[in-house]
Scaffold this motif. Structure first.
Motif, PDB file in Angstrom:
ATOM      1  N   ASP A   1      -1.678  25.782  -1.625  1.00  0.00           N
ATOM      2  CA  ASP A   1      -1.909  25.591  -0.189  1.00  0.00           C
ATOM      3  C   ASP A   1      -0.605  25.751   0.583  1.00  0.00           C
ATOM      4  O   ASP A   1       0.483  25.498   0.056  1.00  0.00           O
ATOM      5  N   ALA A   2      -0.727  26.156   1.820  1.00  0.00           N
ATOM      6  CA  ALA A   2       0.434  26.180   2.711  1.00  0.00           C
ATOM      7  C   ALA A   2       0.950  24.749   2.867  1.00  0.00           C
ATOM      8  O   ALA A   2       0.197  23.782   2.695  1.00  0.00           O
ATOM      9  N   PRO A   3       2.236  24.565   3.163  1.00  0.00           N
ATOM     10  CA  PRO A   3       2.770  23.205   3.312  1.00  0.00           C
ATOM     11  C   PRO A   3       2.075  22.444   4.434  1.00  0.00           C
ATOM     12  O   PRO A   3       1.636  23.028   5.422  1.00  0.00           O
ATOM     13  N   VAL A   4       1.994  21.154   4.231  1.00  0.00           N
ATOM     14  CA  VAL A   4       1.349  20.274   5.208  1.00  0.00           C
ATOM     15  C   VAL A   4       2.382  19.814   6.237  1.00  0.00           C
ATOM     16  O   VAL A   4       3.500  19.453   5.887  1.00  0.00           O
ATOM     17  N   LEU A   5       2.006  19.832   7.499  1.00  0.00           N
ATOM     18  CA  LEU A   5       2.880  19.289   8.544  1.00  0.00           C
ATOM     19  C   LEU A   5       2.709  17.774   8.536  1.00  0.00           C
ATOM     20  O   LEU A   5       1.635  17.252   8.830  1.00  0.00           O
ATOM     21  N   ALA A   6       3.763  17.068   8.151  1.00  0.00           N
ATOM     22  CA  ALA A   6       3.682  15.614   7.988  1.00  0.00           C
ATOM     23  C   ALA A   6       4.679  14.904   8.897  1.00  0.00           C
ATOM     24  O   ALA A   6       5.711  15.466   9.265  1.00  0.00           O
ATOM     25  N   LYS A   7       4.366  13.670   9.222  1.00  0.00           N
ATOM     26  CA  LYS A   7       5.254  12.868  10.050  1.00  0.00           C
ATOM     27  C   LYS A   7       6.054  11.918   9.170  1.00  0.00           C
ATOM     28  O   LYS A   7       5.500  11.175   8.357  1.00  0.00           O
ATOM     29  N   ARG A   8       7.351  11.978   9.298  1.00  0.00           N
ATOM     30  CA  ARG A   8       8.251  11.064   8.582  1.00  0.00           C
ATOM     31  C   ARG A   8       9.043  10.253   9.607  1.00  0.00           C
ATOM     32  O   ARG A   8       8.940  10.486  10.803  1.00  0.00           O
ATOM     33  N   ASP A   9       9.851   9.312   9.123  1.00  0.00           N
ATOM     34  CA  ASP A   9      10.599   8.433  10.028  1.00  0.00           C
ATOM     35  C   ASP A   9      11.473   9.203  11.007  1.00  0.00           C
ATOM     36  O   ASP A   9      11.671   8.792  12.152  1.00  0.00           O
ATOM     37  N   PHE A  10      11.997  10.354  10.552  1.00  0.00           N
ATOM     38  CA  PHE A  10      12.919  11.126  11.390  1.00  0.00           C
ATOM     39  C   PHE A  10      12.233  12.261  12.145  1.00  0.00           C
ATOM     40  O   PHE A  10      12.883  13.050  12.820  1.00  0.00           O
ATOM     41  N   GLY A  11      10.900  12.373  12.025  1.00  0.00           N
ATOM     42  CA  GLY A  11      10.182  13.409  12.754  1.00  0.00           C
ATOM     43  C   GLY A  11       9.213  14.196  11.885  1.00  0.00           C
ATOM     44  O   GLY A  11       8.873  13.785  10.765  1.00  0.00           O
TER      45      GLY A  11
END
Length: 252
Positions: free
Chosen positions: A21-31
């Motif tokens: 799969d294409a990479p997932v756009l995820a939210k982390r502490d820094f963005g």
């Protein structure tokens, strides 16, 4: 060199692709980040000899063979253990490691038999080869399907950078033309790598220039900025070119 090995195996009907799969756009502490954790976990499983029952597809040079997804790993068919080989999607499920693997019946017993079947029928369908991998060195490179999508190109360039973080290796990228059955190396210059991702971010077709992974099994991971990484990759590539020239000259 991986490039030579990839082309050799492609010509010998022993090059497999493991579609991802294409990479997932995820939210982390820094963005926001483009997250390759699923890819990273599979590499980790291979390192430990625990990658089992994965679905892959045999590429047959000059034949129309679609892939399950638009990008992923190029696999050495001589290092992977192929235990179920089918000329079409076999509907496989489960894991041979725990005895739960199931798939449709097949009369094929080798990659050579599969390649011969593809060439005799010209059926233009995706085949399925279930594999076990006990060494991550079986991953020779990356592939991306030929398309006009700049996002696909950017994602595979990001995949290359994340793998440098995880493995320390710079895997070559190949564009796969499924309609012609051809592989072409994709190795854009630093300026092109920068401008592609910058353009996608500026047009808001991309939402971050950060990438990385988290290994749940190891409780560790790493996230970096794409532009910082390619600056370092360019130095590695320059060093490689110099070394390669020195090796060629010493052999004369």
């Amino acid at each position: 060199m991986s490039e030579n090995r990839i082309e050799e195996l492609f010509g010998k009907d022993k090059l497999l692709v493991r579609a991802m799969d294409a990479p997932v756009l995820a939210k982390r502490d820094f963005g926001l980040v483009y997250d390759f954790s699923i890819w990273a976990e599979e590499i980790e499983q291979m390192k430990k000899g625990m990658f089992t029952s994965g679905s892959s597809t045999l590429l047959v040079k000059g034949e129309v063979v679609p892939t399950y997804k638009n990008m992923g790993f190029l696999i050495d068919g001589e290092k992977a253990e192929a235990f179920h080989i089918a000329e079409s999607d076999s509907g496989s499920n489960g894991d041979i490691a725990d005895g739960t693997f199931v798939a449709n019946h097949t009369d094929l017993n080798s990659l050579a038999e599969l390649a011969q079947r593809v060439r005799s029928k010209h059926s233009k369908i995706m085949n399925e080869v279930n594999i076990n991998i006990k060494d991550s060195s079986a991953v020779l490179g990356l592939f991306v399907n030929k398309a006009k999508s700049e996002a696909l190109q950017a994602h595979i360039l990001m995949a290359q950078e994340f793998l440098i973080i995880q493995t320390g290796k710079r895997l070559p990228i190949y564009v796969y033309d499924s309609k012609a059955g051809e592989l072409t190396e994709y190795n854009p210059l630093k300026k092109e790598r920068e401008s592609l991702v910058a353009r996608l971010n500026e047009s808001r077709r991309f939402h971050s220039a950060n990438l990385g992974y988290w290994l749940e099994s190891e409780k560790e991971g790493c996230y970096k900025n794409y532009f910082d990484l390619i600056a370092k990759s360019e130095i590695q590539r320059d060093n490689y070119v110099v070394l390669h020239k020195m090796q060629n000259n010493s052999g004369r």
